[in-house]
Design a protein around this motif. Structure first.
Motif, PDB file in Angstrom:
ATOM      1  N   MET A 176      -5.135   4.250  -5.809  1.00 40.46           N
ATOM      2  CA  MET A 176      -4.361   5.049  -5.850  1.00 40.46           C
ATOM      3  C   MET A 176      -3.690   5.673  -6.418  1.00 40.46           C
ATOM      4  O   MET A 176      -3.774   5.325  -8.018  1.00 40.46           O
ATOM      5  N   VAL A 177      -3.350   6.860  -6.739  1.00 43.19           N
ATOM      6  CA  VAL A 177      -2.435   8.043  -7.493  1.00 43.19           C
ATOM      7  C   VAL A 177      -1.491   6.413  -8.172  1.00 43.19           C
ATOM      8  O   VAL A 177      -1.085   5.483  -7.306  1.00 43.19           O
ATOM      9  N   ASP A 178      -0.909   7.047  -8.723  1.00 45.83           N
ATOM     10  CA  ASP A 178       0.315   6.474  -9.761  1.00 45.83           C
ATOM     11  C   ASP A 178       1.246   6.153  -9.102  1.00 45.83           C
ATOM     12  O   ASP A 178       2.112   4.975  -8.743  1.00 45.83           O
TER      13      ASP A 178
ATOM     14  N   LEU B 208       1.031  -1.065   0.215  1.00 44.59           N
ATOM     15  CA  LEU B 208      -0.024  -0.202   0.088  1.00 44.59           C
ATOM     16  C   LEU B 208       0.552   1.333   0.145  1.00 44.59           C
ATOM     17  O   LEU B 208       0.811   2.097  -0.751  1.00 44.59           O
ATOM     18  N   ALA B 209       1.599   0.956   0.992  1.00 42.57           N
ATOM     19  CA  ALA B 209       2.659   2.257   0.581  1.00 42.57           C
ATOM     20  C   ALA B 209       3.388   2.565  -0.703  1.00 42.57           C
ATOM     21  O   ALA B 209       4.028   3.550  -1.048  1.00 42.57           O
ATOM     22  N   ASN B 210       4.151   1.278  -1.538  1.00 44.37           N
ATOM     23  CA  ASN B 210       4.336   1.328  -2.365  1.00 44.37           C
ATOM     24  C   ASN B 210       4.231   0.671  -3.407  1.00 44.37           C
ATOM     25  O   ASN B 210       4.728  -0.615  -3.430  1.00 44.37           O
TER      26      ASN B 210
ATOM     27  N   LEU C 171       2.326   6.116  -2.438  1.00 41.31           N
ATOM     28  CA  LEU C 171       2.326   6.250  -1.213  1.00 41.31           C
ATOM     29  C   LEU C 171       3.017   7.614  -0.059  1.00 41.31           C
ATOM     30  O   LEU C 171       2.969   8.235   0.066  1.00 41.31           O
ATOM     31  N   ALA C 172       4.120   6.105  -0.038  1.00 42.47           N
ATOM     32  CA  ALA C 172       5.267   6.278   0.809  1.00 42.47           C
ATOM     33  C   ALA C 172       5.917   7.736   0.741  1.00 42.47           C
ATOM     34  O   ALA C 172       6.219   8.661   1.318  1.00 42.47           O
TER      35      ALA C 172
ATOM     36  N   ARG D  18       1.332  17.645  -1.446  1.00 39.39           N
ATOM     37  CA  ARG D  18      -0.040  17.000  -1.683  1.00 39.39           C
ATOM     38  C   ARG D  18      -0.785  16.172  -1.171  1.00 39.39           C
ATOM     39  O   ARG D  18      -2.201  15.776  -0.649  1.00 39.39           O
ATOM     40  N   VAL D  19      -0.008  15.908   0.586  1.00 45.58           N
ATOM     41  CA  VAL D  19      -0.611  15.254   1.343  1.00 45.58           C
ATOM     42  C   VAL D  19      -1.426  15.638   2.014  1.00 45.58           C
ATOM     43  O   VAL D  19      -1.974  15.124   3.137  1.00 45.58           O
ATOM     44  N   ARG D  20      -0.320  17.128   2.717  1.00 43.60           N
ATOM     45  CA  ARG D  20      -1.598  18.226   3.543  1.00 43.60           C
ATOM     46  C   ARG D  20      -2.116  18.571   3.121  1.00 43.60           C
ATOM     47  O   ARG D  20      -1.584  19.727   2.763  1.00 43.60           O
TER      48      ARG D  20
ATOM     49  N   LEU E 222       5.219  11.071  -1.731  1.00 50.99           N
ATOM     50  CA  LEU E 222       4.411  11.976  -1.719  1.00 50.99           C
ATOM     51  C   LEU E 222       5.363  13.356  -1.999  1.00 50.99           C
ATOM     52  O   LEU E 222       4.998  12.286  -0.236  1.00 50.99           O
TER      53      LEU E 222
END
Ligand SMILES: Cc1ncc(C[n+]2csc(CCOP(=O)(O)OP(=O)(O)O)c2C)c(N)n1
Ligand SMILES: Cc1ncc(C[n+]2csc(CCOP(=O)(O)OP(=O)(O)O)c2C)c(N)n1
Ligand code: SF4
Ligand code: SF4
Ligand SMILES: [Mg+2]
Ligand SMILES: [Mg+2]
Lengths: 348, 616, 616, 348
Positions: D320-322, D96-98, D325-326, D332-334, D328
């Protein structure tokens, strides 16, 4: 609960002279209309009709609305409401301590198919002699309606959330893992459920009954595949079930080409009349593929899918003494002085 | 000053004695690889010395794999009967090429090295005595078939050591023949190998090191056993009927040995077992079965170690709150998480004392000897049923898996006590019962067993809110009442658990508190402290949690109390801090050891010495 | 003497004020059953008063089932801004036949009872004021279709209460219309019901009780929010990317509200989510995913409660020992095992501080306000990555699920700090790295993330023995070195976690220490102690574990320090006993509350009073 | 390990210019002759031959001798040896993280079928994109040889103890639960295992490979059904497997009546030539019943039992985005100030 038709029979007594009243539980705290309440009624009726002494029954459960239901039937039976998803191990331990007791476990789809999957599989594999009922509503009722692992793909919550993972068919799984009596019913089908329960009581080994039990509060709306409406429309019965208890005469005719007759451990007979073309309750392989194909077709099959009275149950496999281990006298369980002396000698 | 001198000079001191004889006070270390079958050879060496009447202890330092990695078996020979681990090795039997250089390097001056000549040790230390042995040649001479040679090789070093350390060969032969009692051919072959080793040494090697074994009469009637076997015996004599377990080092041998005993002694004439032993799918299931069985009236148990105990946390809380008997053995190993699975520690005590969320409290038994492993196993079942709660017995790898001398175990005179259980007759008289009512004021309620033939026998067991009559409730006062009753029950437990054992005059300024296997290093250290530092100490060995008054009194009676334990965080000390009057806590000083090796006396002595120094 | 008098006479005192007006200082309790949809009515009542500028707090006491059992919603109106639970109810809105008699019975003299006339209360208490309301008739009058009536009924009592308590109807209308912003018809219907209730009261009831709401200006700009929503917002602004959870009361609403926020604010233009939220199969899987994701570089979290936390024990130890970031919210509920799932407590703190076997130690954040739920959620992720360890945020049901006034939250000025992570470029410069080497002396090593494109980037993560360069080892010295480094890391944490907050002059003899939601009862109690007992106190609110120097200093500066907490065993006190100098510990006194209800000021005041009495 | 034939190829390099050496792990600490060692060899060869960058691979495992093996191949890959039976959740979290990483999990029969059953089932149900290998020896090697849940009925330990519970067929289970590539092989069958592994690398979704891997120390004797000898005698191959990587031309002929051709996600082709009459790798139901019937006949089937390149894997389901997630960027995440302001307004 005490306002359901059954009470009219209160005066009547069963074979062991008890009234239905003696099988009642405390007042339900579940939602009015919850499928679980109907199932509790069917269970107590079945034990009453089979004339089982309530004190000889252990009611086991995990955590959930469903797992609360043992409180709502047979208050004279011993009950253990354990922790979430771990009822199988507790029930197994209790039966090891006293294999002369009857055991019925009530679980939910979350309690069994999510957190409980590991213990569930190993209970099945051991063919632990108990009735294991899943009150299956496709959601976690007690935590307010999240999807469980038995929810069908595309099933929709009131909130609009759609389930995108395939459901686990606990019946197909149970057959594959070693349960010896596997069926599915619907809390709304009084006759089918009652018959199955009586046969279950007569069977010795793991009985897995997946009972679709609508959650009126969180999963009984349009878009749900576990609603009363959906079940009424999609319930596809694979076999007509007849049950003849040992104390009734079995002379009744049946056609061997269309009907399978299975003699259960207590001498009663289960008569399964085929209604579905690939139906064969004596073959694990065929039963499983029938269920798996039904999924692809989007059918919800109910009935007894597989039954075998041949396999030995877990307590027999362990070859224990006949009496309950729990109450063996100390002279049987504490070896004598000579044994300790011998052991000491070996370590000199 | 003085203090440290003495302590530092310890190694030198022994190198001075180089020339003259050192009888019954040395350690032998066999350095080999696991899976090479050296176990029986080592045990023969150990038992031969033992049967000469000389106190011994054997500790196996093995890796967390199955075959091919370095393993060290250490036999300590001690006329005075010290059995704790000793840091210094005096006689090394070097069989492992991979470790021989480090093994030799770390030896103190004056030690002896028996080694396999193929290891060809070029550069040799001048301060050691070397004995080269052509093992392979000797093995071939035994005529052993190829596939047995690896094993037989070990028997050869037994013979060599026997000769060099003047171990009585008649003792060796008896032990060999007892070991292979059932297989005569094996016995002969092994004995032959021992003899060849002996003869080679006698004919070719000249004794230059000072270490010898001299017959004594200090082991008569004693036994040698591991704590896990002792615990298994205890469980059997406690009348255990349901066992559910999941394998994990170092606890597996509790149940595996128990299975052996039960099959032999608990199967009835008709061939049926009066017990059930189930290998569960994991530890959650293991303790679940234990609680289910305990609820239904069986004497049930499981055995596990750190990771398994962590997995039992939720069920442990259910056992406490729903008040269900059960016995859990925790054979402690080193470290958080997987840690060092084949090393020893005492690191689970605080975790288990409060195992599970929300004000859960457990009762712990802390055996320090193999005899207590036997006795506490029996005690545990009585306590579990007497107090209607899970009982945790905390042993460790050192106590559980190593070889310990002991007085033979005594047959239990006390009958099984099954706790407050009401049968149908009693229910008739009482006309019913309330499952969670504190009838006797001791916090312990009465229970019934499933199947009790009485309409009022059944009750509803749950881990949620309940009133006296086991009915569901969320009423604040009911919850509080029940939780306070559980506190009373815990108080009652203090009068039932094993009391601590005090040693010493009781009049010294300095006291030591320890528990479990630390005992053996502590008693030896007390002797060192007295001989080397002229520091006399009193000693209290705690044997259970909750603590009993004796602990408070002991601390009160001393100026300084060293709390010695085998974990990093000073866990016993922390429990004492929580339970003792803070005024007493000011006297406590922590001494910890946590590198995975069993605690040794020297470590304790050094620590006390420096802390005492600090005091001055 | 004097002390107890004052305390005892408290109820009387208020009954004396019967006649004269009591403005903005009373509690309203709505007694109903769950599933009856009273939630929105209660919240409208709450927010109407709030929008009159009067401080309020709302607490819902609900059963652990879904529908049909008694539920009590209490709104406290307090001009002084006290928001803790208040034991005495002044205005009862009785809608539940099952509980009405007990509800009325427990009222103090002078209270008012608004009740559904169908409950026909025969015997009435002379010391209460009764207002009978024909709810069903009024509901019919609204013209609501049958299936809506159950809900609409609740709106009627809003109107009745508004009239009797002189709540500004324009405020009520605004709130109603905001509540049903998206559904105009519903808004109209509900508003109609409120009006009918209002008119009925105006026309038929005569005000006899003293309780009224008077407009103030004490809530301007403030918000009303529950701690779980605040925590969810915090997590979103912390940039959480992986969330794995398993539903459990009272933590579910952390993630369920987070899902709402993330879907709204964290889905990118192309409709793709820059996060993953997974409902796991259980809590073992939830924390497993959190650690897997943390290891791979994501900001990951889960939320749970007691039973789930117990199940996370093994993984928690892995996180500690393998040094993997992750954030775990524990919304605490009452009791061991299942306990009382819908009641509040602070009973997991000692268990979590050492969650897992064998010398495991964890870092805890202890928010006491909804604002801190927001801030500490963000802090937690920085600490988890900064310290490479799981961080536990301990909230509770009261803080997490009830309605709290608060200053609006501030946008985080501090950029995300992602900890010591080496990328390919840095590895080139360094020419490699050793995963567990204490390069900076703070105990915190450097790590790389999977996928880092460098031949030296990869390392092996395990829960077993490892040396500086992450190679497997069982060497005693390597194990000890690593465990001591972890101690250094824990020391470092002390300089990074939120410091405690002190209130009071700092010059008083008596101090109070508390944490979490106990804060609100404590500050009100301090006011009571000063007014009623002329006892001035200093107060320190602990906000994290490990404790920081400020705690020692605070205890040192006071003669007596009361440790106030919501659990049976005095868990915060126990942690203080372990970590503080025993000399300081002698000053600590325990005040506990553990019946499942949120702590109230009076309980604290009584306890301090009697203990202070005891001192004299 | 570095003395096996493979090293002869050391000079050679693969498509991305790396040598086999770059795929090696540290020296094994398992027993000489342990099946697990051979499997580790096959794995590293497969990644080498497929030309996968080692740094793009995550090696996951639980606890056991088998779970140690990630240490013995591909040291340049990132590895996480977690806790017993819980690798599935850790592996899922890491992906999920990557989701751009490749993942291979090594487990044992105990690690998976006993303590790990719950997480295993749910990993399968999610079709988490990874290769999940069970090094199956029917015992708990690392704890000295107790039976695991895959041990066959009647199988005997050296100690004489006989297993009396039916085995769990992890392949039949995997197919039923949703794995999209399921097969069984034998550590001793170099060719079959290598081909399966390369196809597994080409597949996107959960690949479950049950590799029989004899435990020479505890379960390789007479009476064991997981010994080298027993496997050599009973290995019943259901299909001949051909694998054609995307960079090779697929013009090769095949007979559609006897052979199934499956195009995998990366464009490579899997060619399965039927050797067993009921073989149909495209039907879950038939694959499962074939396996269940084989059990009743006491056959040990190997080969690819089921494969489907149609189902979407878990990371796709989550939309999820391409990018991983780890990593980003924080912008983008805040979310921005306006978002907090809006939220505050809603709570006024
Ligand atoms: C360890 C643990 N995790 C979570 C919970 C919270 N919880 C209570 S019931 C339940 C799910 C119940 O679902 P199901 O078994 O389907 O029963 P239902 O309520 O639908 O009848 C959950 C997650 C719990 N009690 N314990
Ligand atoms: C929670 C927990 N329980 C028990 C153990 C002990 N243990 C280590 S490996 C293992 C079984 C391994 O069997 P398997 O997965 O088949 O691997 P194998 O060694 O046979 O390759 C067990 C029970 C553990 N490490 N953790
Ligand atoms: S919530 Fe659903 S499952 Fe629970 S009691 Fe109500 S209807 Fe039944
Ligand atoms: S014990 Fe068995 S599984 Fe473990 S390494 Fe040795 S042979 Fe392999
Ligand atoms: Mg459900
Ligand atoms: Mg195995």
């Amino acid at each position: 609960m005490s306002t359901t038709p059954v009470t009219s029979a209160a005066a009547k007594t069963n074979r062991i002279g008890l009234q239905v009243l003696d099988y009642r539980g405390s007042k339900t705290t579940l939602c009015a209309g919850c499928g679980h309440n109907a199932i509790a009624e069917r269970i107590l009726e079945a034990y009453y009709e089979m004339g089982i002494q309530p004190e000889r029954v252990m009611k086991m459960s995990g955590i959930g609305c469903s797992s609360k239901s043992p409180a709502y039937f047979m208050s004279r039976s011993f009950s253990f409401n354990s922790v979430h998803g771990r009822m199988p191990s507790v029930a197994t331990g209790a039966l090891l301590a006293n294999k002369t007791m009857r055991s019925i476990g009530i679980s939910g789809d979350g309690d069994t198919a999510s957190i409980g999957m590991g213990q569930f599989v190993h209970l099945l594999r051991r063919n632990v002699p108990m009735i294991y009922i899943i009150e299956d509503n496709g959601v976690y009722g007690l935590t307010k309606g999240q999807f469980s692992a038995t929810a069908d793909i595309g099933s929709k919550l009131k909130t609009g959330v759609v389930n995108d993972l395939a459901p686990i068919d606990v019946c197909a799984l149970a057959i594959q893992m070693g349960a010896t009596f596997v069926g599915r019913s619907f809390s709304g089908d009084k006759k089918q459920l009652s018959t199955m329960l009586k046969a279950a009581i007569a069977h010795r080994g793991t009985v897995l009954l997946d009972v679709i039990s609508p959650c009126v509060t969180f999963n009984d709306h349009e878009g749900s595949t576990k609603s009363y409406k959906y079940m009424q429309e999609h319930d596809d019965v694979v076999s007509e079930i007849g049950f003849i208890p040992p104390y009734e005469d079995i002379a009744v005719e049946y056609d061997p080409d269309t009907t399978v007759d299975v003699q259960l451990h207590d001498g009663s007979h289960l008569r399964l009349r085929k209604l579905h073309e690939d139906y064969d309750p004596t073959s694990k392989g065929r039963a499983v593929s029938m269920l798996m194909e039904a999924h692809e077709k989007g059918e919800i099959l109910t009935g007894v899918f597989y039954v075998s009275a041949k396999e030995e149950d877990f307590t027999s496999t362990l070859n224990m003494v006949d009496e309950p281990l729990a109450t063996l006298s100390s002279d049987r369980v504490r070896p004598g002085r000579e044994v300790l002396a011998e052991l000491m000698q070996e370590h000199r | 000053m003085a203090i440290s001198d003495i302590v530092q000079s310890q190694p030198m001191a022994s190198s001075l004695v180089r020339s003259k004889k050192v009888a019954n006070d040395f350690s032998i270390q066999v350095a080999t690889v696991n899976g090479s079958g050296s176990q029986s050879a080592n045990s023969i060496l150990l038992r031969s010395i033992f049967s000469m009447g000389v106190p011994v202890s054997g500790k196996n330092l093995f890796p967390s794999n199955i075959a091919g990695l370095p393993t060290w078996f250490t036999i300590r020979v001690s006329g005075q009967g010290w059995v704790a681990r000793k840091n210094d090795i005096d006689v090394l039997i070097a069989m492992n090429a991979e470790t021989v250089h480090e093994d030799v390097h770390t030896l103190q001056a004056g030690s002896a090295v028996i080694f396999d000549e193929i290891l060809n040790l070029e550069e040799r230390r001048a301060d050691l005595t070397y004995y080269a042995v052509p093992f392979d040649r000797l093995v071939v001479a035994t005529g052993a078939e190829a596939k047995l040679r690896k094993l037989i090789k070990n028997m050869v070093y037994v013979g060599v050591a026997a000769q060099l350390l003047s171990i009585d060969m008649t003792c060796v032969e008896t032990v060999v023949r007892k070991q292979f009692a059932k297989k005569l051919k094996a016995a002969d072959l092994n004995w032959k190998a021992v003899q060849l080793g002996y003869e080679y040494a006698a004919s070719t090697l000249t004794k230059e090191d000072p270490y010898v074994v001299e017959a004594m009469n200090a082991t008569h009637g004693k036994i040698i056993v591991d704590g896990n076997a002792a615990a298994a015996m205890g469980a059997m004599f406690a009348g255990v009927t349901v066992v559910s377990w999941y394998p994990i080092t170092p606890s597996s041998s509790v149940v595996e040995q128990l299975i052996g005993y039960m099959k032999k002694y608990r199967v009835e004439e008709d061939g049926k077992a009066n017990f059930a032993i189930v290998q569960a799918e994991d530890e959650l299931a293991a303790i679940g079965m234990v609680l289910g069985a305990g609820w239904a009236g069986a004497r049930s148990m499981t055995a596990s170690s750190g990771p398994g105990i962590s997995l039992m946390a939720e069920f442990a809380g259910l056992g406490y709150f729903a008040e269900i008997p059960g016995v859990i053995f925790d054979i402690q190993r080193t470290g958080p998480s997987t840690g060092l699975p084949t090393r020893t520690a005492q690191g689970d005590i605080t975790f288990i004392a409060g195992l599970s969320h929300g004000d859960t409290k457990h009762i712990l038994l802390l055996p320090g000897t193999v005899k207590e492993c036997f006795e506490f196993a029996m005690e545990a079942f009585d306590l579990a049923e007497g107090l209607q709660t899970p009982i945790f017995v905390l042993s460790d790898l050192d106590l559980g898996m190593n070889n310990w001398m002991s007085e033979p175990f005594e047959y239990p005179e006390k009958p099984l006590s099954r706790g407050k259980v009401l049968d149908a007759k009693q229910l008739d008289e009482l006309g019913g019962f309330a499952r969670y009512k504190d009838v006797d004021g001791d916090g312990i309620p009465y229970r019934t067993l499933p199947g009790t033939a009485h309409p009022a026998a059944a009750y509803f067991t749950r881990g949620s809110g309940k009133n006296e009559s086991a009915k569901y409730t969320e009423r604040p006062e009911d919850y509080e009442y029940n939780m306070l009753r559980l506190v009373r029950k815990f108080e009652t437990a203090k009068s039932m658990v094993p009391k601590p054992i005090a040693e010493g005059t009781g009049k010294e300024k300095v006291g030591i508190i320890a528990f479990g296997s630390s005992h053996w290093a502590v008693i030896e250290s007390r002797d060192q402290l007295e001989r080397e530092l002229h520091l006399k100490t009193d000693y209290l060995r705690v044997r259970a949690y909750p603590f009993t008054r004796e602990v408070d009194d002991f601390v009160a009676k001393h100026e300084t109390v060293y709390v010695v334990e085998q974990n990093r965080d000073g866990q016993l000390l922390n429990l004492l801090k929580v339970d003792l009057d803070p005024a007493l806590v000011t006297k406590l000083q922590s001494i910890t050891h946590f590198n995975g090796l069993p605690l040794d006396a020297r470590t304790v002595t050094r620590a006390v010495a420096s802390l005492e120094g600090a005091h001055k």
